[in-house]
Scaffold this motif. Structure first.
Motif, PDB file in Angstrom:
ATOM      1  N   HIS A   2     -64.518 -11.704-100.551  1.00 21.62           N
ATOM      2  CA  HIS A   2     -65.327 -12.692-101.276  1.00 21.62           C
ATOM      3  C   HIS A   2     -65.062 -12.603-102.784  1.00 21.62           C
ATOM      4  O   HIS A   2     -65.144 -11.524-103.372  1.00 21.62           O
ATOM      5  CB  HIS A   2     -66.822 -12.456-100.999  1.00 21.62           C
ATOM      6  CG  HIS A   2     -67.680 -13.450-101.715  1.00 21.62           C
ATOM      7  ND1 HIS A   2     -68.391 -13.137-102.851  1.00 21.62           N
ATOM      8  CD2 HIS A   2     -67.905 -14.769-101.480  1.00 21.62           C
ATOM      9  CE1 HIS A   2     -69.034 -14.226-103.275  1.00 21.62           C
ATOM     10  NE2 HIS A   2     -68.759 -15.221-102.461  1.00 21.62           N
ATOM     11  N   GLU A   4     -66.048 -13.997-106.566  1.00 16.40           N
ATOM     12  CA  GLU A   4     -67.045 -14.708-107.390  1.00 16.40           C
ATOM     13  C   GLU A   4     -66.574 -14.653-108.848  1.00 16.40           C
ATOM     14  O   GLU A   4     -66.471 -13.569-109.432  1.00 16.40           O
ATOM     15  CB  GLU A   4     -68.423 -14.032-107.266  1.00 16.40           C
ATOM     16  CG  GLU A   4     -69.486 -14.701-108.139  1.00 16.40           C
ATOM     17  CD  GLU A   4     -70.741 -13.841-108.305  1.00 16.40           C
ATOM     18  OE1 GLU A   4     -70.754 -12.699-107.835  1.00 16.40           O
ATOM     19  OE2 GLU A   4     -71.689 -14.339-108.951  1.00 16.40           O
ATOM     20  N   ALA A  27     -60.710 -19.685-101.378  1.00 18.83           N
ATOM     21  CA  ALA A  27     -62.164 -19.916-101.440  1.00 18.83           C
ATOM     22  C   ALA A  27     -62.741 -19.020-102.541  1.00 18.83           C
ATOM     23  O   ALA A  27     -62.261 -17.900-102.743  1.00 18.83           O
ATOM     24  CB  ALA A  27     -62.804 -19.573-100.112  1.00 18.83           C
ATOM     25  N   TYR A  28     -63.725 -19.535-103.275  1.00 22.62           N
ATOM     26  CA  TYR A  28     -64.373 -18.713-104.300  1.00 22.62           C
ATOM     27  C   TYR A  28     -65.723 -19.333-104.664  1.00 22.62           C
ATOM     28  O   TYR A  28     -65.940 -20.530-104.438  1.00 22.62           O
ATOM     29  CB  TYR A  28     -63.494 -18.590-105.562  1.00 22.62           C
ATOM     30  CG  TYR A  28     -63.333 -19.878-106.346  1.00 22.62           C
ATOM     31  CD1 TYR A  28     -62.440 -20.859-105.939  1.00 22.62           C
ATOM     32  CD2 TYR A  28     -64.106 -20.121-107.487  1.00 22.62           C
ATOM     33  CE1 TYR A  28     -62.300 -22.038-106.652  1.00 22.62           C
ATOM     34  CE2 TYR A  28     -63.971 -21.304-108.208  1.00 22.62           C
ATOM     35  CZ  TYR A  28     -63.069 -22.256-107.780  1.00 22.62           C
ATOM     36  OH  TYR A  28     -62.943 -23.432-108.481  1.00 22.62           O
ATOM     37  N   ASP A  29     -66.581 -18.504-105.217  1.00 21.78           N
ATOM     38  CA  ASP A  29     -67.825 -19.005-105.794  1.00 21.78           C
ATOM     39  C   ASP A  29     -67.716 -18.879-107.294  1.00 21.78           C
ATOM     40  O   ASP A  29     -67.021 -18.008-107.804  1.00 21.78           O
ATOM     41  CB  ASP A  29     -69.022 -18.173-105.313  1.00 21.78           C
ATOM     42  CG  ASP A  29     -69.352 -18.464-103.858  1.00 21.78           C
ATOM     43  OD1 ASP A  29     -69.191 -19.624-103.440  1.00 21.78           O
ATOM     44  OD2 ASP A  29     -69.743 -17.514-103.145  1.00 21.78           O
ATOM     45  N   ILE A  30     -68.433 -19.758-107.996  1.00 26.64           N
ATOM     46  CA  ILE A  30     -68.406 -19.678-109.456  1.00 26.64           C
ATOM     47  C   ILE A  30     -69.849 -19.587-109.954  1.00 26.64           C
ATOM     48  O   ILE A  30     -70.723 -20.324-109.487  1.00 26.64           O
ATOM     49  CB  ILE A  30     -67.622 -20.860-110.068  1.00 26.64           C
ATOM     50  CG1 ILE A  30     -67.375 -20.642-111.561  1.00 26.64           C
ATOM     51  CG2 ILE A  30     -68.271 -22.187-109.803  1.00 26.64           C
ATOM     52  CD1 ILE A  30     -66.184 -21.449-112.096  1.00 26.64           C
ATOM     53  N   THR A  31     -70.101 -18.657-110.849  1.00 28.31           N
ATOM     54  CA  THR A  31     -71.434 -18.470-111.428  1.00 28.31           C
ATOM     55  C   THR A  31     -71.327 -18.690-112.929  1.00 28.31           C
ATOM     56  O   THR A  31     -70.538 -18.009-113.596  1.00 28.31           O
ATOM     57  CB  THR A  31     -71.947 -17.042-111.145  1.00 28.31           C
ATOM     58  OG1 THR A  31     -71.943 -16.835-109.733  1.00 28.31           O
ATOM     59  CG2 THR A  31     -73.344 -16.836-111.705  1.00 28.31           C
ATOM     60  N   TYR A  32     -72.060 -19.667-113.433  1.00 31.01           N
ATOM     61  CA  TYR A  32     -72.006 -19.968-114.867  1.00 31.01           C
ATOM     62  C   TYR A  32     -73.062 -19.168-115.612  1.00 31.01           C
ATOM     63  O   TYR A  32     -74.194 -19.054-115.151  1.00 31.01           O
ATOM     64  CB  TYR A  32     -72.240 -21.462-115.110  1.00 31.01           C
ATOM     65  CG  TYR A  32     -71.114 -22.316-114.589  1.00 31.01           C
ATOM     66  CD1 TYR A  32     -69.949 -22.477-115.329  1.00 31.01           C
ATOM     67  CD2 TYR A  32     -71.203 -22.936-113.341  1.00 31.01           C
ATOM     68  CE1 TYR A  32     -68.900 -23.250-114.835  1.00 31.01           C
ATOM     69  CE2 TYR A  32     -70.156 -23.709-112.851  1.00 31.01           C
ATOM     70  CZ  TYR A  32     -69.011 -23.857-113.605  1.00 31.01           C
ATOM     71  OH  TYR A  32     -67.972 -24.608-113.121  1.00 31.01           O
TER      72      TYR A  32
END
Ligand SMILES: N[C@@H](CCC(=O)N[C@@H](CS)C(=O)NCC(=O)O)C(=O)O
Length: 221
Positions: A2, A4, A27-32
């Motif tokens: 995973h 991020e 696939a990735y998640d992005i947190t601002y």
């Protein structure tokens, strides 16, 4: 695995990593986060307090865009670095130099007065000239194949294109190869989609808000 990506919506170094993730279809998640008021959890996990940071499997944190990008490349199919060790080392050098060019660009927008602007513009052109001098026939830095050097410079090109109507820094007349490289990269979906939807306005506003000489040249009115 995973991934991020911890991001700030205008950061060119984060954008390098987004381009790499998109290009590799990972696939990735992005947190601002807001860099003006970074949350405590971010300061705990990012040694320099800088973005990008890449949190892997919720625990291990990587920092520095060039290192993050090589990691993304390593853990996804295919490779965005040349096989030859000498070429790889040269590519890393030019990726590093790209940070200088991004720094020049940032400082131009912040230039308070005309003298500062003139000095910065001179340095900007000196540095861009060094890149122009080593470029081949293209379309990408290493020729036919997209690589991590392309991901490293595309954010710089996008920002110059956004103020081009007021100042054409990478003009075809001055920089035929650099401009052709810029045009090729800006036409790619992974570059186009690597920023937030309202990026153009955010970027111009960030310069305008500086309110100095640089702002009056790059974002007049
Ligand atoms: N060399 C770093 C540069 C990253 C960087 O300067 N990020 C800026 C945002 S664009 C940042 O986090 N600045 C906050 C600070 O330096 O405190 C990289 O390539 O990741």
């Amino acid at each position: 695995m995973h991934l991020e990506l911890i991001s700030f919506n205008r950061c060119p170094f984060v954008q390098r990593s987004v381009i790499t993730l998109l290009h590799k279809q990972s696939a990735y998640d992005i947190t601002y986060i807001d860099l003006a008021a970074p949350p405590a959890w971010f300061l705990e996990i990012s040694p320099f307090g800088r973005v990008p940071a890449l949190r892997v499997d919720g625990e291990t944190v990587l920092f520095e865009s060039a290192i993050i990008n090589e990691f993304i490349d390593d853990v996804t199919p295919g490779t965005l670095m040349p096989a030859d060790p000498l070429l790889r080392a040269q590519n890393r050098g030019w990726i590093q130099f790209g940070e200088q060019c991004i720094g020049d660009q940032y400082q131009l927008g912040n230039a308070k007065d005309e003298k500062t602007w003139d000095d910065l513009l001179e340095r900007t052109h000196r540095n861009l000239g060094k890149v122009e001098a080593i470029l081949g026939a293209g379309p990408y830095f290493n020729g036919a194949a997209f690589s991590l050097v392309d991901a490293a410079y595309a954010p710089l090109f996008m920002r110059y294109a956004l103020v081009r109507e007021h100042l054409d820094v990478i003009s075809t007349e001055d920089y035929p190869r650099l401009r052709a490289w810029s045009d090729a990269l800006l036409a790619l979906p992974e570059v186009r989609d690597s920023v937030v939807e309202n990026f153009a306005e955010l970027y111009r506003a960030s310069i305008r808000d500086q309110g100095g000489y640089g702002a009056s040249v790059l974002t007049p009115g």
